[in-house]
Each structure stands twice: as structure tokens, then as C-alpha cells.
Scaffold this active site. Sequence first.
Site, PDB file in Angstrom:
ATOM      1  N   ASN A  83      19.942 -34.129  84.492  1.00 56.44           N
ATOM      2  CA  ASN A  83      20.513 -35.079  83.980  1.00 56.44           C
ATOM      3  C   ASN A  83      22.278 -34.493  83.904  1.00 56.44           C
ATOM      4  O   ASN A  83      23.110 -35.339  83.949  1.00 56.44           O
ATOM      5  CB  ASN A  83      20.553 -35.412  82.677  1.00 56.44           C
ATOM      6  CG  ASN A  83      21.440 -36.201  81.713  1.00 56.44           C
ATOM      7  OD1 ASN A  83      21.597 -37.220  81.735  1.00 56.44           O
ATOM      8  ND2 ASN A  83      21.934 -35.436  80.787  1.00 56.44           N
ATOM      9  N   SER A 133      20.745 -39.817  89.380  1.00 56.10           N
ATOM     10  CA  SER A 133      21.656 -40.174  90.439  1.00 56.10           C
ATOM     11  C   SER A 133      22.506 -41.182  89.955  1.00 56.10           C
ATOM     12  O   SER A 133      22.761 -41.313  88.789  1.00 56.10           O
ATOM     13  CB  SER A 133      20.773 -40.445  91.896  1.00 56.10           C
ATOM     14  OG  SER A 133      21.778 -40.910  92.770  1.00 56.10           O
ATOM     15  N   SER A 134      22.994 -42.215  90.769  1.00 49.48           N
ATOM     16  CA  SER A 134      23.921 -43.172  90.392  1.00 49.48           C
ATOM     17  C   SER A 134      24.111 -44.242  91.887  1.00 49.48           C
ATOM     18  O   SER A 134      23.812 -43.838  92.935  1.00 49.48           O
ATOM     19  CB  SER A 134      25.359 -42.526  90.204  1.00 49.48           C
ATOM     20  OG  SER A 134      26.457 -43.573  90.423  1.00 49.48           O
ATOM     21  N   TYR A 147      32.364 -37.544  93.265  1.00 46.76           N
ATOM     22  CA  TYR A 147      31.053 -37.890  92.476  1.00 46.76           C
ATOM     23  C   TYR A 147      30.186 -38.849  93.283  1.00 46.76           C
ATOM     24  O   TYR A 147      28.857 -38.230  93.178  1.00 46.76           O
ATOM     25  CB  TYR A 147      31.564 -38.945  91.343  1.00 46.76           C
ATOM     26  CG  TYR A 147      30.284 -39.456  90.479  1.00 46.76           C
ATOM     27  CD1 TYR A 147      30.090 -38.523  89.659  1.00 46.76           C
ATOM     28  CD2 TYR A 147      29.998 -40.849  90.517  1.00 46.76           C
ATOM     29  CE1 TYR A 147      28.791 -39.179  88.877  1.00 46.76           C
ATOM     30  CE2 TYR A 147      28.935 -41.425  89.780  1.00 46.76           C
ATOM     31  CZ  TYR A 147      28.397 -40.642  88.790  1.00 46.76           C
ATOM     32  OH  TYR A 147      27.314 -40.908  88.140  1.00 46.76           O
ATOM     33  N   LYS A 151      26.252 -37.221  94.185  1.00 47.13           N
ATOM     34  CA  LYS A 151      24.926 -38.154  93.793  1.00 47.13           C
ATOM     35  C   LYS A 151      24.206 -38.404  95.214  1.00 47.13           C
ATOM     36  O   LYS A 151      22.906 -38.326  95.068  1.00 47.13           O
ATOM     37  CB  LYS A 151      25.506 -39.212  93.141  1.00 47.13           C
ATOM     38  CG  LYS A 151      25.890 -39.145  91.649  1.00 47.13           C
ATOM     39  CD  LYS A 151      24.868 -38.118  90.761  1.00 47.13           C
ATOM     40  CE  LYS A 151      25.446 -38.011  89.527  1.00 47.13           C
ATOM     41  NZ  LYS A 151      24.439 -37.134  88.588  1.00 47.13           N
TER      42      LYS A 151
END
Length: 238
Positions: A83, A133-134, A147, A151
Site C-alpha cells: 500500500n 495501483s491506480s 506517479y 503504478k
Amino acid sequence: MKAIVSGHSRGLGAAIAAELLRRAIPVLGLARRRNATLQAGFPGLLTQHEIDLADSAALVRWLGGTALPDFLGADDRVLLINNAGTVHPVGALGQLAAAAIADAVALNVGAPLLLASAVAALPCRQRRILHLSSGAASDAYPGWAVYGATKAALDHHARAAALDRSAGLSICSVAPGVIDTDMQAELRAVAPERFPLREHFHAMHRHGQLSTPASRAARLVDFVLAPDFGAAPTAALA
């Protein structure tokens, strides 16, 4: 089953750790700071180690010790939830400090891969690895090149690791949705010239479109404990 949660001291990580603990699953929390609230609420179930996960050399030394096998004991089922992460640095490429880029890659990519490798090597009947992830892993946004790239790296790591078909190992990189955490507040505070989408995040906050950490944590724990976890190497929670 026992669980390892990185970045458990605040935000979504704290909510995930709390959800696991409420389900009587022992948690090993890894973060720069301890979570006093969780420790007080679950003194017999929570083990904490203070470590800067952006310091790859320190993490390698820690993994070379006995902390993981000592925590696991005789349990032959282990869950890793990667996380910990950062949304910084934010801005166009020419605006980003080299040290900030290095720290982001170490925390967002290096630490999850090191922890995943260590867990995969444990002599357990069942090993489950969840990368947080994102949506930025698949959709590009201005000001968010670092970023998004980090990810995307987690998504690809899960895809490749799944192809290894290691016995007893399941892995998935999951986009959890947009959550009302300190990271969101940090993004709303970034200067608009560095993050052109800042107003979009302000609007989501104003209109109550952000999920709470507790609600997302419950969904994520349900997801990772489901019998079919790992059937696909990447996923997005609705």
C-alpha cells in the site's frame, strides 16, 4: 493467515490494517511511524516495524534478517498488501527534482517488488500479493508522469509474475478508486501550473465523490481474501 501491510500508519493503509485486525488476522505493519491507535486497539494482533521504505538499502538489510519468518511462525498462509506510496513529485518533467524522482521510484516500485520477492520465497502453502495501483497506471495525466509510470510498473510486474505460475502464489495489482486520504488533500494543494487537473480533484471532493478509506478497505480485504483472487493479474474496484 497472517498479513503484511506497508504504509499502515495512516490513510488507506491504516484502514486496511484495521479491517484485517477486526477479522482477527494478525498484521505486520511497515512504515516510518508506528500507529498508536491500532496498537492500542489490537495489542495482541499487531506487530510494527519502523522503516523508511524509500530507503532501498535499509529495506534490503531488513529483509535479510529474521523479521518475516519470526512474524509468520508456523502459519503457512501469508498475505502481502503493498500500500505504501507517494503521489509526489507532481509537475512537468523539467520541474521535478532528481532526488524526489528517485525517492518516488524507490517507494512506489522498489519497495513493493522487494517485499513481493521476499514473500514469494517464503515456504508457505499459500502466498497472496496485492499491489495498490491506480487509474493513472493506464490513463496518462499532465503533471503525473512519475506517479503514473510507477503504478504502471506495478501492473506490469503483476502480469509478468502471474505468468510464472508459481505454486501457491496469487498476485494482482488493483486500482482501488478515488479515496478521501491525505494524498488527495496533497493533490488539491499543488499549484495548478504543476497539476492542471487540480480543479477536477477539488470538484470531486466538493461533490462527495470520494470513497472513505474504511469502505474501500473493506472492499479490498474482501477482494484479496476471495477464493478467485489472482484469476486476473490486474483489476479495478467499482
